[in-house]
Write a protein that holds these residues in place. Sequence first.
Motif, mmCIF file in Angstrom:
data_model
loop_
_atom_site.group_PDB
_atom_site.id
_atom_site.type_symbol
_atom_site.label_atom_id
_atom_site.label_comp_id
_atom_site.label_asym_id
_atom_site.label_seq_id
_atom_site.Cartn_x
_atom_site.Cartn_y
_atom_site.Cartn_z
ATOM 1 N N PHE A 83 102.215 36.640 12.795
ATOM 2 C CA PHE A 83 103.611 36.112 13.083
ATOM 3 C C PHE A 83 103.717 35.545 14.480
ATOM 4 C CE2 PHE A 83 104.863 38.761 9.476
ATOM 5 C CZ PHE A 83 105.809 38.239 9.539
ATOM 6 N N ARG A 84 103.741 34.120 14.424
ATOM 7 C CA ARG A 84 104.493 33.780 15.375
ATOM 8 C C ARG A 84 105.191 33.955 16.196
ATOM 9 N NH1 ARG A 84 105.780 28.741 17.288
ATOM 10 N NH2 ARG A 84 106.568 28.065 14.821
ATOM 11 N N ILE A 85 106.068 34.445 17.078
ATOM 12 C CA ILE A 85 107.064 34.340 17.440
ATOM 13 C C ILE A 85 107.594 33.679 18.488
ATOM 14 C CG2 ILE A 85 108.568 35.881 18.993
ATOM 15 C CD1 ILE A 85 105.636 37.345 17.889
ATOM 16 N N HIS A 86 108.785 33.260 18.087
ATOM 17 C CA HIS A 86 109.639 31.946 18.622
ATOM 18 C C HIS A 86 110.283 32.252 19.705
ATOM 19 C CE1 HIS A 86 109.523 29.413 14.632
ATOM 20 N NE2 HIS A 86 110.078 30.970 14.147
ATOM 21 N N THR A 87 109.337 32.169 21.022
ATOM 22 C CA THR A 87 109.521 32.050 22.524
ATOM 23 C C THR A 87 110.554 31.073 22.656
ATOM 24 O OG1 THR A 87 107.644 31.107 22.837
ATOM 25 C CG2 THR A 87 107.641 34.057 22.803
ATOM 26 N N ASP A 88 110.142 30.017 22.407
ATOM 27 C CA ASP A 88 110.589 28.856 23.002
ATOM 28 C C ASP A 88 112.441 28.092 22.983
ATOM 29 O OD1 ASP A 88 110.000 28.249 20.823
ATOM 30 O OD2 ASP A 88 109.666 26.723 20.011
ATOM 31 N N ALA A 89 113.474 29.512 21.962
ATOM 32 C CA ALA A 89 114.725 29.565 21.542
ATOM 33 C C ALA A 89 115.618 29.886 22.910
ATOM 34 C CB ALA A 89 114.708 30.569 20.512
ATOM 35 N N PRO A 90 116.539 29.586 22.860
ATOM 36 C CA PRO A 90 117.236 29.711 23.897
ATOM 37 C C PRO A 90 117.441 31.264 23.948
ATOM 38 C CG PRO A 90 117.793 27.877 22.644
ATOM 39 C CD PRO A 90 116.882 28.318 22.009
ATOM 40 N N ASP A 91 117.898 31.789 22.981
ATOM 41 C CA ASP A 91 117.714 32.659 22.984
ATOM 42 C C ASP A 91 116.971 34.209 23.346
ATOM 43 O OD1 ASP A 91 117.348 32.755 20.395
ATOM 44 O OD2 ASP A 91 119.755 33.858 19.700
#
Length: 296
Positions: free
Chosen positions: A218-226
């Motif tokens: 899995f790739r975690i969406h660390t670029d999400a604002p929250d």
Amino acid sequence: MSTTKQARTFLGLNCAFSTATGFIVLVFPETLTESMFQNPAGWLPLLFQGLGLGLLIFALDLFLMVRNPFVTRKEVQLIVLADMVWIVGSIALLVFGAHFFTFTGMVAVEVVAILVAVFAIGQYLGAQKIQPLASRASVTSQDGYVIASVRRAVTAPVSAVWNVMNDHPGYADVADNLSKVEVLSGDGEGMQRRCYGPKGEHWTETCDLFEDGRSFGFRIHTDAPDYPYPIEDLKGRWSVKPIADGAEFSIDITARPKGNFLMRILFLLAAKQQFKTILINLADSWSERMEREAKA
């Protein structure tokens, strides 16, 4: 039952003493120079300040080890080695440099060396009681990334292990850092799931690797604002393979922290304890369920 209690007790005493000594040496270098040396040189206060800073950094490392219930025998023995270097250095100063010290200075060097020797002996004896863990975890750094891994052999067939690994909602039951996991869409590669932390924080993950019966990632969406953590790139890989008496599963996490060099160093120090504890507890809980379901 934990086998690290004695070692961590003496590490804690060492930590408290190193913190107090480091603070005194860092704040009162001129006073110590005047009281400890026959002919105080102008550069000695700077030497004391450097020593104080080093002791405080050493104490921080000890503090993290004390908080780690899975501290290893090797990690404790490295602290014992550092203490032995201090003791040998103190003896060398007293034997070959006694004429530089005042009586107060010699007593101070002797008392500190004796206390360090007590810590070293307690830590060494405690290290001998530490038993190897069934779950083998490690945390290292490479090219700006923190790499956390755990491996665990279980008495269960690969199919049973794989079924447990793919129970995504059930992942929250074994991971200390999760309170809930929900599948949002898809199955296999491209699947999206949302994970919730213990305080309600949440983030989204996308499956970017899937080999049926063998591994997924899995790739975690660390670029999400929250996204709630100071990480700019985070991936996880889960895999299983057959071994002689059953199967072995593994988890590999790679994380690139945000911030400058100092922030990354502090992140690594914290991750050594936190990641290792989370992964070992997860692997232990997972293995119990895998073996229980295999028997059923």
